[in-house]
Enzyme design. Structure first.
Site, PDB file in Angstrom:
ATOM      1  N   HIS A  63       0.818  -1.217   0.000  1.00 29.03           N
ATOM      2  CA  HIS A  63       0.000   0.000   0.000  1.00 29.03           C
ATOM      3  C   HIS A  63       0.850   1.265   0.000  1.00 29.03           C
ATOM      4  CE1 HIS A  63      -3.864   1.794   0.064  1.00 29.03           C
ATOM      5  NE2 HIS A  63      -4.480   0.798   0.685  1.00 29.03           N
ATOM      6  N   ARG A  64       2.154   1.126   0.187  1.00 29.22           N
ATOM      7  CA  ARG A  64       3.013   2.312   0.126  1.00 29.22           C
ATOM      8  C   ARG A  64       3.235   2.784  -1.300  1.00 29.22           C
ATOM      9  NH1 ARG A  64       8.114  -0.076   3.238  1.00 29.22           N
ATOM     10  NH2 ARG A  64       7.594  -1.730   1.739  1.00 29.22           N
TER      11      ARG A  64
END
Length: 470
Positions: free
Chosen positions: A441-442
């Site tokens: 998700h980064r």
């Protein structure tokens, strides 16, 4: 007079510092040719056969099967120039009189293709003559700083062809440098971290490597011995026996470390979608009916992945945590999960984005066969930028796979089975597959991940979508 040369475990590359002896391919007294494989070893990356760069008669082997050795430790000695049929090792006097440089006619210069190679050293340490009945003393730990792994002096050789006196028991301070002070010789930072995380004082661990070097197996034995009393109830004699303990070593250990690191470092999320794969299966059948090499379903899915990554490059990236940067990678090196008798491995297809379906099929077949035979090299198992996981071969519909660190995403493909499906406004039986995407998700938000997965599903349902980019 034959010249005795020592062959050490070569530099295995890819940051590998140790290997476990799986199987000896030669015995003491055997005649070996130049570059003949002499031992099969298992590293954290793969199982490989190590060729010896010398030709001659094997005079000694070091380490039994199942023993872990650090890079630079001696594997065997070869009497170069010994007549065929020589079965006994040379005497101490003959060994002491061995020449100091390698004979070029009996040295290939090769060690292990793809693993780092070096020519013979400019000067070789002479083997000092010693009485077979005298035990080799433990080196003085205070004589100097702890050696590095590559510069560690080998343990005293023991020729397996002749009986040797048992080694002297290690003193209480073995494995330490300088007693209670000074650096401790440990084979790798990972082993040091393992001891630190488990609260183990390395000064209390006897090292079994060269000059008391502490190996991973030494730390594992110390941890097992320390934790065994706590795991046994007071009435242990009347209780059921403890469960089987299986060391996390070699490939299994490497997989465990990587999965743990992925879970620790990567904030992952998963999205999934069902797709009608009827048209994709029909397209594959038409391709194979037209003649020529057969096209695999995995190859078609790989082409779809490569095209999707070209549209959503955020997912073909990695995160540099030290620099706090997202690094988008220029090429798609596609890993794919392969189950083998030794465990799960992820071979990598280089430049998957530029390959045809035929080329992908051929490369998948080659790597899969190498994985089953245990002959994958570290180069075959590293450098991936995205992973395709076809867990449908196990008969399951869906999964939430763990991202293959340091990559940013993994596409999972379930089994393709007939299911009721609304097709063109009517209920029909169609070939349906569940697709899942686990992503870091980064590197992107849910919109990007959803867009990628939806594009993959569109290509599965309508393969003609790919024609726009052909």
């Amino acid at each position: 007079m034959p010249q005795v040369l020592e062959f050490k475990l070569p530099d295995l590359g890819e940051g590998l510092t140790e290997a476990e002896i799986v199987r000896w391919l030669v015995n003491v007294g055997d005649v070996v040719a130049i570059d003949q494989p002499v031992v099969e070893v298992e590293t954290a990356k793969a199982m490989v056969e190590v060729p010896c760069p010398y030709g001659g008669v094997v005079t000694a082997r070091f380490g039994e099967e199942g023993t872990e050795l650090p890079v630079g430790a001696p594997l065997l000695t070869v009497a170069v120039g010994a007549p065929a049929g020589t079965t006994a090792p040379p005497t101490a006097g003959e060994a002491a009189g061995a020449a100091e440089s390698a004979v070029s006619s009996e040295y290939s210069g090769n060690v292990l293709v793809g693993y780092g190679t070096a020519g013979p050293a400019a000067r070789r340490r002479r083997i000092r003559p010693q009485s077979p009945a005298v035990a080799h003393p433990t080196p003085n730990a205070t004589a100097g700083p702890a050696p590095s792994v590559r510069a560690a002096a080998p343990a005293a050789p023991v020729a397996l062809a002749t009986p040797a006196a048992p080694p002297a028991p290690a003193p209480a301070g073995a494995g330490t440098a300088g007693g209670s002070e000074g650096p401790i010789p440990v084979i790798s930072p990972l082993v040091r971290k393992l001891a630190r995380d488990r609260g183990l004082d390395l000064r209390e661990v006897p090292g079994s490597g060269p000059e008391g070097l502490i190996l991973r197996a030494d730390v594992e034995r110390a941890l097992t011995a320390r934790e065994a009393p706590a795991a046994v109830a007071p009435a242990a004699s009347a209780a059921a026996p403890a469960g089987e303990r299986i060391p996390l070593r070699g490939l299994r250990g490497a997989v465990a470390d990587k999965l743990s690191r992925s879970r620790t470092e990567i904030p992952d999320a998963t999205c999934w979608v069902d797709a009608d794969a009827t048209e994709l299966m029909a397209a594959r059948a038409a391709m194979n009916a037209a003649g020529g090499p057969k096209i695999s379903l995995l190859a078609l899915l790989a082409r779809i992945c490569a095209h999707a990554l070209a549209r959503f490059p955020e997912l073909n990236s990695t995160v540099d945590t030290a620099a706090r940067e997202i690094v988008r990678l220029p090429a798609v090196h596609l890993g794919f999960a392969a189950q083998t008798p030794r465990g799960l491995v992820v071979p990598v297809v280089r430049d998957a984005g530029t390959r045809t379906a035929e080329s992908l099929t051929e490369e998948f077949a080659r790597l899969t066969e190498s994985a089953r035979q245990g002959t994958l090299t570290p180069a075959d198992l590293t450098g991936g930028t995205f992973t395709l996981n076809n867990y449908g071969v196990f008969g399951v519909d869906g999964s939430t796979p763990i991202v293959n660190h340091p990559e940013a995403a993994m596409l999972g493909v379930g089994r393709i089975i007939p299911k009721p499906w609304v097709h063109q406004g009517e209920l029909a039986v169609r070939q349906v597959v569940q697709l899942s995407l686990t992503f870091d998700h980064r590197v992107c938000d849910g919109g990007t991940a959803g867009g990628f997965l939806r594009y993959v599903a569109d290509c599965v349902e309508q393969p003609a979508v790919l024609l726009r980019t052909v």
